[in-house]
Design an enzyme around this catalytic site. Structure first.
Site, PDB file in Angstrom:
ATOM      1  N   LYS A  13      -3.944  -7.939  -5.169  1.00 38.74           N
ATOM      2  CA  LYS A  13      -4.627  -7.092  -4.182  1.00 38.74           C
ATOM      3  C   LYS A  13      -4.201  -7.423  -2.749  1.00 38.74           C
ATOM      4  O   LYS A  13      -4.138  -6.531  -1.924  1.00 38.74           O
ATOM      5  CB  LYS A  13      -6.140  -7.064  -4.376  1.00 38.74           C
ATOM      6  CG  LYS A  13      -6.888  -8.217  -3.860  1.00 38.74           C
ATOM      7  CD  LYS A  13      -8.329  -8.125  -4.246  1.00 38.74           C
ATOM      8  CE  LYS A  13      -8.908  -9.511  -4.400  1.00 38.74           C
ATOM      9  NZ  LYS A  13      -8.661 -10.447  -3.308  1.00 38.74           N
ATOM     10  N   ARG A  88     -18.007  -9.509  -2.774  1.00 40.17           N
ATOM     11  CA  ARG A  88     -17.612 -10.284  -3.945  1.00 40.17           C
ATOM     12  C   ARG A  88     -18.779 -10.429  -4.919  1.00 40.17           C
ATOM     13  O   ARG A  88     -18.648 -11.012  -5.976  1.00 40.17           O
ATOM     14  CB  ARG A  88     -17.216 -11.655  -3.438  1.00 40.17           C
ATOM     15  CG  ARG A  88     -16.272 -12.429  -4.284  1.00 40.17           C
ATOM     16  CD  ARG A  88     -14.879 -12.322  -3.814  1.00 40.17           C
ATOM     17  NE  ARG A  88     -14.059 -13.435  -4.151  1.00 40.17           N
ATOM     18  CZ  ARG A  88     -12.929 -13.698  -3.501  1.00 40.17           C
ATOM     19  NH1 ARG A  88     -12.532 -12.956  -2.507  1.00 40.17           N
ATOM     20  NH2 ARG A  88     -12.175 -14.697  -3.879  1.00 40.17           N
ATOM     21  N   ARG A 127       1.759 -18.357  -7.798  1.00 42.34           N
ATOM     22  CA  ARG A 127       1.826 -17.963  -6.389  1.00 42.34           C
ATOM     23  C   ARG A 127       2.393 -19.092  -5.525  1.00 42.34           C
ATOM     24  O   ARG A 127       1.997 -20.242  -5.674  1.00 42.34           O
ATOM     25  CB  ARG A 127       0.375 -17.674  -5.975  1.00 42.34           C
ATOM     26  CG  ARG A 127       0.189 -16.910  -4.751  1.00 42.34           C
ATOM     27  CD  ARG A 127      -1.010 -16.031  -4.830  1.00 42.34           C
ATOM     28  NE  ARG A 127      -2.287 -16.738  -4.941  1.00 42.34           N
ATOM     29  CZ  ARG A 127      -3.449 -16.093  -5.031  1.00 42.34           C
ATOM     30  NH1 ARG A 127      -3.487 -14.780  -5.026  1.00 42.34           N
ATOM     31  NH2 ARG A 127      -4.566 -16.760  -5.142  1.00 42.34           N
ATOM     32  N   ARG A 162      -1.287 -23.075  -2.928  1.00 42.64           N
ATOM     33  CA  ARG A 162      -2.629 -23.205  -2.364  1.00 42.64           C
ATOM     34  C   ARG A 162      -3.385 -24.207  -3.209  1.00 42.64           C
ATOM     35  O   ARG A 162      -3.295 -24.167  -4.426  1.00 42.64           O
ATOM     36  CB  ARG A 162      -3.330 -21.844  -2.456  1.00 42.64           C
ATOM     37  CG  ARG A 162      -3.528 -21.170  -1.138  1.00 42.64           C
ATOM     38  CD  ARG A 162      -3.963 -19.759  -1.324  1.00 42.64           C
ATOM     39  NE  ARG A 162      -5.277 -19.626  -1.946  1.00 42.64           N
ATOM     40  CZ  ARG A 162      -5.878 -18.465  -2.158  1.00 42.64           C
ATOM     41  NH1 ARG A 162      -5.280 -17.350  -1.804  1.00 42.64           N
ATOM     42  NH2 ARG A 162      -7.055 -18.413  -2.718  1.00 42.64           N
ATOM     43  N   ARG A 174     -13.522 -18.841 -10.701  1.00 43.76           N
ATOM     44  CA  ARG A 174     -13.294 -17.657  -9.856  1.00 43.76           C
ATOM     45  C   ARG A 174     -13.245 -16.403 -10.717  1.00 43.76           C
ATOM     46  O   ARG A 174     -13.774 -15.357 -10.340  1.00 43.76           O
ATOM     47  CB  ARG A 174     -11.998 -17.816  -9.048  1.00 43.76           C
ATOM     48  CG  ARG A 174     -12.165 -18.734  -7.856  1.00 43.76           C
ATOM     49  CD  ARG A 174     -10.889 -19.432  -7.479  1.00 43.76           C
ATOM     50  NE  ARG A 174      -9.933 -18.580  -6.808  1.00 43.76           N
ATOM     51  CZ  ARG A 174      -8.663 -18.936  -6.571  1.00 43.76           C
ATOM     52  NH1 ARG A 174      -8.213 -20.102  -6.967  1.00 43.76           N
ATOM     53  NH2 ARG A 174      -7.860 -18.120  -5.941  1.00 43.76           N
TER      54      ARG A 174
END
Ligand code: AMP
Length: 221
Positions: A13, A88, A127, A162, A174
């Site tokens: 996203k 969220r 990522r 990260r 998450r």
């Protein structure tokens, strides 16, 4: 144009959000990026948020909701905004809805990127963040944006991960929050879908960045 974009963590996203922002020139507001920026600058907000972020938990609504509602009042939001990472949970959707109505601001489109949980997890762990520009897309699990060895595919900059992206239990937490249709993030998206007041666009996030963005941009017309 004012847009909300939903998708599981790792679902692309952020990448799609940047493509929309570049096309329509609206403010791109990423709640996670605001927190990370505050953490790296050592602010009080960053200090409050860090422990929740590291554990994969949501930062409490008392901190997050005013932070985002204040951000929407800034000048650059007057010509449109794209909210990414907020709301969220269902409470955040309700509070956002109330605040927009009170400010006579319209929400035009809600986008939901649909992606399988296992694939989203692989994409999170793959990522890589470019130290020169964190908008440069690099992911070892996505062919179209595979880094150049261990350097950024766009500028050759140094890549890092990260800290909350390599912890499988934090990722699982998450995703539990994201896929929760009772009070979690999907509940936040369905809040607007069920009200039926805005255009609600769904799209399959499985294909590559280009295919997804082409479909997305065609559905935003
Ligand atoms: P993200 O970059 O969107 O994956 O967000 C990173 C982390 O920031 C999340 O795992 C949460 O801890 C926190 N965060 C981001 N957006 C929100 C939000 N809307 N409400 C609460 N916490 C958030």
């Amino acid at each position: 144009m004012n847009i909300l974009i939903f998708g599981p963590n790792g679902g692309g996203k952020g990448t799609q959000g940047k493509i929309i922002k570049d096309k329509y020139g609206m403010a791109h507001i990423e709640s996670g990026a605001i927190f990370r920026d505050n953490i790296s600058k050592g602010t009080e907000l960053g200090a409050k948020a860090k422990s929740f972020i590291d554990k994969g938990e949501l930062v409490p609504d008392e901190i997050t909701i005013p932070m985002i509602l204040d951000r929407l009042k800034q000048d650059d939001c007057q010509k449109g905004w794209l909210l990414d990472g907020f709301p969220r949970n269902k409470n955040q959707s309700e509070k956002l809805d109330e605040a927009l109505k009170a400010a006579s601001m319209d929400l035009d489109i809600v986008v939901e990127l649909i992606l399988d949980r296992e694939l989203a997890k692989n994409r999170i762990m793959g990522r890589r963040i470019c130290q020169t520009d964190n908008n440069h897309p690099n992911n070892i699990y996505i062919d179209a944006i595979k880094p150049n060895g261990d350097i950024c595919r766009v500028c050759g900059g140094e890549l890092k991960t990260r800290s909350d992206d390599q912890d499988e239990s934090a990722i699982s937490k998450r995703h539990n929050i994201y896929y929760d249709t009772d009070t979690g993030t999907l509940a936040a998206a369905y809040y607007f879908k069920d009200k039926g007041e805005v255009k609600y666009v769904t799209l399959d996030g499985t294909p590559g960045v280009k295919e997804v963005s082409e479909e997305l941009l065609s559905k935003l017309q």
